[in-house]
Write an enzyme that holds these catalytic residues in place. Structure first.
Site, PDB file in Angstrom:
ATOM      1  N   CYS A  61       0.772  -1.429  -0.054  1.00  0.00           N
ATOM      2  CA  CYS A  61      -0.157   0.043  -0.165  1.00  0.00           C
ATOM      3  C   CYS A  61       1.033   1.157   0.114  1.00  0.00           C
ATOM      4  O   CYS A  61       0.083   2.442  -0.120  1.00  0.00           O
ATOM      5  CB  CYS A  61      -0.989  -0.060   1.101  1.00  0.00           C
ATOM      6  SG  CYS A  61      -0.051   0.013   2.661  1.00  0.00           S
ATOM      7  N   ASP A  62       2.104   1.180   0.151  1.00  0.00           N
ATOM      8  CA  ASP A  62       3.010   2.210   0.251  1.00  0.00           C
ATOM      9  C   ASP A  62       3.442   2.974  -1.077  1.00  0.00           C
ATOM     10  O   ASP A  62       3.824   2.231  -2.069  1.00  0.00           O
ATOM     11  CB  ASP A  62       4.325   1.963   0.970  1.00  0.00           C
ATOM     12  CG  ASP A  62       5.124   3.110   1.436  1.00  0.00           C
ATOM     13  OD1 ASP A  62       4.752   4.030   1.329  1.00  0.00           O
ATOM     14  OD2 ASP A  62       5.968   2.765   2.521  1.00  0.00           O
TER      15      ASP A  62
END
Length: 346
Positions: free
Chosen positions: A221-222
């Site tokens: 998700c980064d």
């Protein structure tokens, strides 16, 4: 023990007064992948002599000098400068009453595919012949990257794709493709963050036609999880494979399962004779090896003789706008779910 400052010498005197001590000096390569001198090593001209004198006062047993020019060194002459500094310190230590016999020339040697250690080896050998032409000094080194930088090839697959249309004058023209693969900077590609690596994606399937500005992203998700920022690539689709060479050093050893994505498994494809030599070497087990004939799912397209890349492709995911927009309350799902067993996450 290695020391590069007064506090370490006092600490050794208090805790391990009989230890054999090596003084580490700093001699940085002008070009290196990872500079280490900013953290370790004392100045060989101004600091190291004082450390030798303090060691004599404290009664410590100094037995050698060490240095590390920086990991991934591309400045061979730096080794001669460092070895010359060591010779000066050996002579001073002798005058102070020490009997130094260890010279540690550190690491920094290239190991990527297509590189050679010959230039550095030539500089080191000539410097040792000039300054340490004696059997009384034991010379050691720390070749890590040299052995394993090109030990592995990483195979990744595209699981998602985003086509960006950023030209307001031509709204249907794709200006950039974003490919999301099943490994990233929290996995094998942490070398991008911590080892200043530059990786080169190699599509397993040869492309054709126009090349499009593209980026490659990891699965988490980064937003930091970016493998390749911007390069020209032929159009690729979901299920296509991208290969990365030279993924041995500083990759898997510090990979994590952040966001629940597993650390990649290493498959060792080897002849039985190699397997017999390595099968009992921890942490390797028989499960890590493929013995004899390479199975189809590891051969396809990856080795010299492999040509069939189609079998690597995942079934095409066909999603039309009609399927997406239809009210699917009572509509059978067009997705196919496959259940697989996985190991516990903790």
């Amino acid at each position: 023990m290695t020391a590069d400052n007064e506090n370490e010498l006092y600490k050794i005197k208090k805790l391990h007064p009989d230890a054999k001590v090596v003084i580490r000096i700093r001699c940085d390569a002008e070009v290196a992948q990872c500079q280490l001198g900013m953290k370790f090593g004392c100045d060989p001209i101004y600091e190291a002599p004082n450390l030798l004198r303090l060691s004599r006062v404290l009664g410590l047993n100094v037995i050698g000098i060490s240095f590390h020019v920086g990991s991934g060194c591309q400045d061979p002459p730096v080794f001669r400068r460092a070895i010359r500094h060591c010779k000066t310190l050996f002579d001073l230590a002798t005058d102070l009453g020490f009997k130094l016999y260890l010279l540690d020339i550190g690491g920094g040697y290239p190991g990527n595919k297509g590189t050679s250690i010959d230039k550095i080896a030539d500089v080191v050998n000539k410097a040792l012949d000039e300054y340490f032409n004696t059997d009384a000094v034991h010379v050691i080194a720390e070749p890590g990257r040299f052995y394993v930088a090109s030990a592995f090839t990483l195979a990744t697959s595209i699981h998602s794709k985003r086509s960006v249309r950023g030209n307001e004058n031509s709204p249907n023209t794709i200006t950039h493709n974003m490919y999301y693969i099943n490994d990233g900077v929290y996995g094998s590609f942490n070398c991008l963050l911590y080892d200043h690596q530059h990786v080169t994606p190699i599509p397993l399937k040869k492309g054709c036609g126009k090349m499009i500005p593209s980026s490659i992203w990891g699965p988490t998700c980064d937003g930091l999880d970016q493998v390749v920022e911007n390069m020209l690539l032929h159009e690729m689709e979901l299920g296509d494979w991208i290969i990365f060479e030279n993924m041995g050093a500083y990759t898997l050893p510090v990979a994590s399962s952040f966001n629940g994505f597993p650390v990649p498994k290493v498959h060792i494809v080897a002849d039985e004779s190699i397997w017999l030599l390595l099968k009992n070497a921890l942490p390797l087990t028989a499960d890590h090896f493929v013995v004899g004939n390479t199975p189809a799912n590891l051969r396809l397209g990856l080795d010299i003789g492999g040509t069939d890349t189609n079998a690597w492709r995942n079934p095409n995911i066909e999603l039309t706008s009609t399927e997406i927009l239809v009210d699917g309350t009572n509509t059978p799902s067009s997705f196919i779910f496959e259940y697989v067993e996985i190991d516990p996450l903790n």
